[in-house]
Design an enzyme around this catalytic site. Sequence first.
Site, PDB file in Angstrom:
ATOM      1  N   HIS A 193      -1.017   1.201 -13.396  1.00  0.00           N
ATOM      2  CA  HIS A 193      -0.180   0.182 -13.683  1.00  0.00           C
ATOM      3  C   HIS A 193       0.478   0.101 -13.820  1.00  0.00           C
ATOM      4  O   HIS A 193       1.435   1.280 -14.213  1.00  0.00           O
ATOM      5  CB  HIS A 193      -1.321   0.001 -15.049  1.00  0.00           C
ATOM      6  CG  HIS A 193      -1.306  -1.529 -15.256  1.00  0.00           C
ATOM      7  ND1 HIS A 193      -1.278  -2.312 -15.056  1.00  0.00           N
ATOM      8  CD2 HIS A 193       0.179  -1.778 -17.074  1.00  0.00           C
ATOM      9  CE1 HIS A 193      -0.030  -3.328 -15.774  1.00  0.00           C
ATOM     10  NE2 HIS A 193       0.140  -2.613 -16.124  1.00  0.00           N
ATOM     11  N   ASN A 252      -6.718   2.955 -11.918  1.00  0.00           N
ATOM     12  CA  ASN A 252      -6.186   2.350 -11.456  1.00  0.00           C
ATOM     13  C   ASN A 252      -5.170   3.029 -11.250  1.00  0.00           C
ATOM     14  O   ASN A 252      -4.523   3.850 -12.269  1.00  0.00           O
ATOM     15  CB  ASN A 252      -6.205   1.288 -12.197  1.00  0.00           C
ATOM     16  CG  ASN A 252      -5.324   0.035 -11.793  1.00  0.00           C
ATOM     17  OD1 ASN A 252      -4.787  -0.122 -10.700  1.00  0.00           O
ATOM     18  ND2 ASN A 252      -5.162  -0.510 -13.130  1.00  0.00           N
ATOM     19  N   ARG A 257     -16.311 -14.576  -8.538  1.00  0.00           N
ATOM     20  CA  ARG A 257     -15.755 -12.829  -8.624  1.00  0.00           C
ATOM     21  C   ARG A 257     -16.650 -12.304  -7.907  1.00  0.00           C
ATOM     22  O   ARG A 257     -17.071 -10.895  -7.801  1.00  0.00           O
ATOM     23  CB  ARG A 257     -15.352 -13.186  -9.982  1.00  0.00           C
ATOM     24  CG  ARG A 257     -13.656 -13.323  -9.923  1.00  0.00           C
ATOM     25  CD  ARG A 257     -13.448 -12.720 -11.370  1.00  0.00           C
ATOM     26  NE  ARG A 257     -11.868 -13.126 -11.987  1.00  0.00           N
ATOM     27  CZ  ARG A 257     -10.808 -13.531 -11.417  1.00  0.00           C
ATOM     28  NH1 ARG A 257     -11.301 -11.899 -10.200  1.00  0.00           N
ATOM     29  NH2 ARG A 257     -10.020 -13.863 -11.805  1.00  0.00           N
ATOM     30  N   GLY A 313       0.940  -1.632   0.198  1.00  0.00           N
ATOM     31  CA  GLY A 313      -0.037   0.007  -0.355  1.00  0.00           C
ATOM     32  C   GLY A 313       0.826   1.185   0.226  1.00  0.00           C
ATOM     33  O   GLY A 313       0.189   2.490   0.163  1.00  0.00           O
ATOM     34  N   SER A 314       2.013   1.637  -0.185  1.00  0.00           N
ATOM     35  CA  SER A 314       3.164   3.007  -0.858  1.00  0.00           C
ATOM     36  C   SER A 314       1.860   3.602  -1.258  1.00  0.00           C
ATOM     37  O   SER A 314       2.338   4.353  -1.345  1.00  0.00           O
ATOM     38  CB  SER A 314       4.418   2.600  -0.992  1.00  0.00           C
ATOM     39  OG  SER A 314       4.305   2.080  -2.163  1.00  0.00           O
ATOM     40  N   ASN A 315       1.751   3.254  -2.364  1.00  0.00           N
ATOM     41  CA  ASN A 315       0.662   3.782  -3.178  1.00  0.00           C
ATOM     42  C   ASN A 315       0.066   5.188  -2.680  1.00  0.00           C
ATOM     43  O   ASN A 315      -0.760   6.070  -2.378  1.00  0.00           O
ATOM     44  CB  ASN A 315       0.230   3.679  -4.362  1.00  0.00           C
ATOM     45  CG  ASN A 315       1.502   3.968  -5.663  1.00  0.00           C
ATOM     46  OD1 ASN A 315       1.746   4.416  -5.995  1.00  0.00           O
ATOM     47  ND2 ASN A 315       1.406   2.769  -5.844  1.00  0.00           N
ATOM     48  N   LEU A 368     -11.850  -7.089 -11.620  1.00  0.00           N
ATOM     49  CA  LEU A 368     -12.573  -6.658 -10.920  1.00  0.00           C
ATOM     50  C   LEU A 368     -14.013  -6.720 -12.217  1.00  0.00           C
ATOM     51  O   LEU A 368     -13.477  -7.218 -13.326  1.00  0.00           O
ATOM     52  CB  LEU A 368     -12.712  -5.417 -11.173  1.00  0.00           C
ATOM     53  CG  LEU A 368     -12.633  -4.926  -9.393  1.00  0.00           C
ATOM     54  CD1 LEU A 368     -12.071  -3.226  -9.525  1.00  0.00           C
ATOM     55  CD2 LEU A 368     -13.137  -5.817  -8.418  1.00  0.00           C
ATOM     56  N   THR A 425     -11.897   0.504 -17.178  1.00  0.00           N
ATOM     57  CA  THR A 425     -13.264  -0.239 -17.701  1.00  0.00           C
ATOM     58  C   THR A 425     -13.041  -2.426 -17.723  1.00  0.00           C
ATOM     59  O   THR A 425     -12.412  -2.213 -17.507  1.00  0.00           O
ATOM     60  CB  THR A 425     -12.691   0.558 -19.270  1.00  0.00           C
ATOM     61  OG1 THR A 425     -11.701  -0.238 -19.656  1.00  0.00           O
ATOM     62  CG2 THR A 425     -12.624   1.977 -19.733  1.00  0.00           C
ATOM     63  N   MET A 434      -5.117  -6.605  -6.082  1.00  0.00           N
ATOM     64  CA  MET A 434      -4.596  -7.472  -7.366  1.00  0.00           C
ATOM     65  C   MET A 434      -6.387  -8.757  -7.491  1.00  0.00           C
ATOM     66  O   MET A 434      -5.561  -9.687  -7.785  1.00  0.00           O
ATOM     67  CB  MET A 434      -3.197  -8.039  -6.746  1.00  0.00           C
ATOM     68  CG  MET A 434      -2.096  -7.203  -6.050  1.00  0.00           C
ATOM     69  SD  MET A 434      -1.405  -6.324  -7.685  1.00  0.00           S
ATOM     70  CE  MET A 434      -0.765  -7.330  -8.614  1.00  0.00           C
TER      71      MET A 434
END
Length: 210
Positions: free
Chosen positions: A109, A107, A65, A12-14, A93, A141, A90
């Site tokens: 990436h 997101n 899912r 979770g550094s972002n 969705l 998307t 990770m």
Amino acid sequence: RARFVILVSGQGSNMQAIVQACQSGRCSAEVVAVLASRAQTGGITWAATQDIPTEIVPHTDFATREAFDEVLAQKIDTYAPDYVLLAGFMRVLTPAFVARYAGRLINIHPSLLPAFPGLHTHAQALAKGVQTHGCTVHFVTPVLDHGPIIAQGVVPVLARDTPESLAARVLAVEHQVYPTVASWLAEGRVHLCADQRVEVDGVENRLFTS
Ligand code: GAR
């Protein structure tokens, strides 16, 4: 102030960079919850120390899912976020989840999309011999890692790079790009146009260099 829910799966550094931007006033938003897809992530532990509500939705508890995404969405909605930010989340969705948050799901990436979608992006970049690599913040998307691009960060690939050394260089620029995009979102300056391009009010250059 805008309300963000951040989804993490790991360190979770972002997420931490975005929370710190909000705490310092560089981003006029509030991180109202951090949700994780698995227990014992460093990210969720750190968020709790910041008095941010945290919840764990273990994906392993769900057979499909769809079932996982439905419970995740119900939890997200209790926080009434303006934006849902994926930060090292990770899980892929479902289309229903993506549709539920259309235009509000973002997101990061670890590649210069459209190059290297999917996993192991740093190894992919080294294998191809590209000399530039980086990160992309984009709208989500239904097609994985293909949504409209809001901003990118670029780093050089160096001769002796390993996937790990390259990942560290990319992560440093991620920590510049994502909090800045978060601040644009908070200020209502990011527009997703009908032709699927993105415009950001008052920003000419959306390429970050380290
Ligand atoms: C980041 O490099 C992010 O771009 C990447 O995972 C890392 C998470 O680091 N995301 C993906 O690969 C999404 N498929 P963090 O947990 O320290 O923010």
